[in-house]
Write an enzyme that holds these catalytic residues in place. Structure first.
Site, PDB file in Angstrom:
ATOM      1  N   HIS A  36      -6.059   3.308  -3.652  1.00  0.00           N
ATOM      2  CA  HIS A  36      -6.099   3.390  -2.185  1.00  0.00           C
ATOM      3  C   HIS A  36      -6.478   4.807  -1.740  1.00  0.00           C
ATOM      4  O   HIS A  36      -5.933   5.316  -0.772  1.00  0.00           O
ATOM      5  CB  HIS A  36      -4.705   2.995  -1.672  1.00  0.00           C
ATOM      6  CG  HIS A  36      -4.618   2.672  -0.212  1.00  0.00           C
ATOM      7  ND1 HIS A  36      -5.526   1.885   0.451  1.00  0.00           N
ATOM      8  CD2 HIS A  36      -3.673   3.017   0.701  1.00  0.00           C
ATOM      9  CE1 HIS A  36      -5.148   1.759   1.716  1.00  0.00           C
ATOM     10  NE2 HIS A  36      -4.028   2.449   1.897  1.00  0.00           N
ATOM     11  N   ASP A  61       0.810  -1.212   0.000  1.00  0.00           N
ATOM     12  CA  ASP A  61       0.000   0.000   0.000  1.00  0.00           C
ATOM     13  C   ASP A  61       0.847   1.267   0.000  1.00  0.00           C
ATOM     14  O   ASP A  61       2.016   1.262   0.396  1.00  0.00           O
ATOM     15  CB  ASP A  61      -0.883   0.045   1.251  1.00  0.00           C
ATOM     16  CG  ASP A  61      -2.035  -0.933   1.202  1.00  0.00           C
ATOM     17  OD1 ASP A  61      -2.080  -1.761   0.268  1.00  0.00           O
ATOM     18  OD2 ASP A  61      -2.890  -0.886   2.103  1.00  0.00           O
ATOM     19  N   ASP A  62       0.204   2.375  -0.406  1.00  0.00           N
ATOM     20  CA  ASP A  62       0.623   3.761  -0.143  1.00  0.00           C
ATOM     21  C   ASP A  62       1.659   4.354  -1.090  1.00  0.00           C
ATOM     22  O   ASP A  62       1.915   5.549  -1.038  1.00  0.00           O
ATOM     23  CB  ASP A  62       1.142   3.944   1.290  1.00  0.00           C
ATOM     24  CG  ASP A  62       0.070   3.711   2.339  1.00  0.00           C
ATOM     25  OD1 ASP A  62      -1.087   3.468   1.949  1.00  0.00           O
ATOM     26  OD2 ASP A  62       0.394   3.758   3.540  1.00  0.00           O
ATOM     27  N   TYR A 111      -6.697   2.221   6.329  1.00  0.00           N
ATOM     28  CA  TYR A 111      -6.916   1.722   7.693  1.00  0.00           C
ATOM     29  C   TYR A 111      -7.831   0.497   7.717  1.00  0.00           C
ATOM     30  O   TYR A 111      -8.248   0.046   8.781  1.00  0.00           O
ATOM     31  CB  TYR A 111      -7.496   2.819   8.607  1.00  0.00           C
ATOM     32  CG  TYR A 111      -6.733   4.117   8.543  1.00  0.00           C
ATOM     33  CD1 TYR A 111      -5.510   4.262   9.194  1.00  0.00           C
ATOM     34  CD2 TYR A 111      -7.220   5.193   7.803  1.00  0.00           C
ATOM     35  CE1 TYR A 111      -4.799   5.441   9.112  1.00  0.00           C
ATOM     36  CE2 TYR A 111      -6.512   6.379   7.711  1.00  0.00           C
ATOM     37  CZ  TYR A 111      -5.298   6.496   8.367  1.00  0.00           C
ATOM     38  OH  TYR A 111      -4.593   7.668   8.280  1.00  0.00           O
ATOM     39  N   HIS A 124       3.710  -2.256   3.085  1.00  0.00           N
ATOM     40  CA  HIS A 124       3.745  -0.907   2.524  1.00  0.00           C
ATOM     41  C   HIS A 124       5.091  -0.685   1.842  1.00  0.00           C
ATOM     42  O   HIS A 124       6.140  -0.896   2.465  1.00  0.00           O
ATOM     43  CB  HIS A 124       3.554   0.149   3.621  1.00  0.00           C
ATOM     44  CG  HIS A 124       2.238   0.043   4.329  1.00  0.00           C
ATOM     45  ND1 HIS A 124       1.992  -0.902   5.299  1.00  0.00           N
ATOM     46  CD2 HIS A 124       1.088   0.766   4.187  1.00  0.00           C
ATOM     47  CE1 HIS A 124       0.747  -0.763   5.739  1.00  0.00           C
ATOM     48  NE2 HIS A 124       0.181   0.233   5.084  1.00  0.00           N
TER      49      HIS A 124
END
Length: 296
Positions: free
Chosen positions: A139, A88-89, A184, A239
């Site tokens: 995301h 993610d991210d 989250y 991540h």
């Protein structure tokens, strides 16, 4: 040459995402139990351009598992000792490439759920992820907690994130997948219904590495492996914006191989072709159908 203002914006974006990601430890993670929830995968609109630098999908040491063709959540059933890797991210210079290199060395593919701000700041990295054969999903635009914003703001976060990721891929023959992960891992039933109505599949997580915690690469490796072993299979959440993740990944992959795990690769079925519309011909929502609440 990139202007000073653009450089400053990139630095601000990166710092914002890192700080926001670190806050993941303070929110409920709503980990999915039982059935693994995965769906469509980004694939090129034509055959992958290996002569343009794409990495061949080779398997070294047998860690790469089967390819799963998915038309719906019910099509995916991870077997014992099968895992799917998700990040993610990102993307982030220096850190995302370290993850990509580790995956290339063992010939496995992963799913990258990208934040729109990061895709806008680093479009070349978005394209590199795609050309190396990985799945790209989204995301949100700025990693907002969608349970704490209004419905219009939540829709804007989702759509802007999708558009920026899609725009980054425009120069290529690749398209983002109808793949979405809630920041989250928190959501409302209404938000999930709206995404499902658009043909967008929400990816939850079974195994949270908690790589956003301050820890050494070795501590991260041990924690993640212990959680994999406790569950036996599932989606691993990591991540690609943290240096510690890229540093520990080669050792984790070696651990998975030693213990007989397989990393599955997900590809879209025929239904995905109908859901995906190239951003070159469809500007709204990064090429995804708009939700009913947004149609004229």
């Amino acid at each position: 040459m990139v202007s000073f203002g653009r450089r400053l914006a990139r630095v601000f974006t990166f710092v914002f995402i890192v700080v926001t990601s670190a806050a993941c430890g303070t929110a409920s993670h709503n980990m999915a139990g039982g059935e693994t929830r995965l769906a469509f995968v980004a694939e090129p609109t034509q055959t992958a351009t290996r002569d343009a630098g794409a990495t061949p999908p080779l398997s070294f040491g047998g860690l790469a598992g089967r390819t799963v063709t998915v038309d719906s959540v019910s099509d995916l059933r991870l077997r014992k000792h099968e895992v799917a890797l998700t990040f993610d991210d990102g993307p982030v210079p220096g850190r995302t490439p370290a993850v990509l290199d580790a995956l290339d060395k063992v010939g496995v593919k992963a799913t990258f759920l990208m934040v729109g701000q990061m895709a806008h700041a680093y479009p070349r990295l978005v394209r590199e992820v795609a050309m190396r054969g990985h799945t790209i999903g989204t995301h949100t635009q700025s990693h907002a907690n969608l349970t704490q914003v209004s419905t219009p703001d939540a829709e804007a976060q989702i759509n802007s994130g999708m558009k920026n990721v899609s725009d980054a891929l425009v120069p290529t023959r690749y398209r983002a997948a109808p793949f979405f992960r809630f920041p989250y891992l928190t959501s409302t039933p209404r938000q999930r219904r709206q995404l499902a109505a658009r043909g967008i599949t929400v990816i939850d997580a079974d195994i949270d590495s908690k790589d956003y915690f301050q820890s050494s690469p070795e501590q991260l490796r041990q924690r993640t492996l212990a959680r994999v072993e406790a569950r036996g299979s599932g989606i691993i959440l990591m991540h690609d914006i943290h240096a510690r993740t890229g540093k520990m990944l080669p050792a984790l992959l070696a651990d998975l191989k030693e213990r007989g795990y397989k990393v599955v690769r997900l590809v879209p079925g025929g239904r995905a072709e109908n859901l995906l519309v190239s951003s070159l011909t469809h500007n709204m929502s990064a090429g995804y159908p708009a939700p009913k609440t947004m149609r004229n």
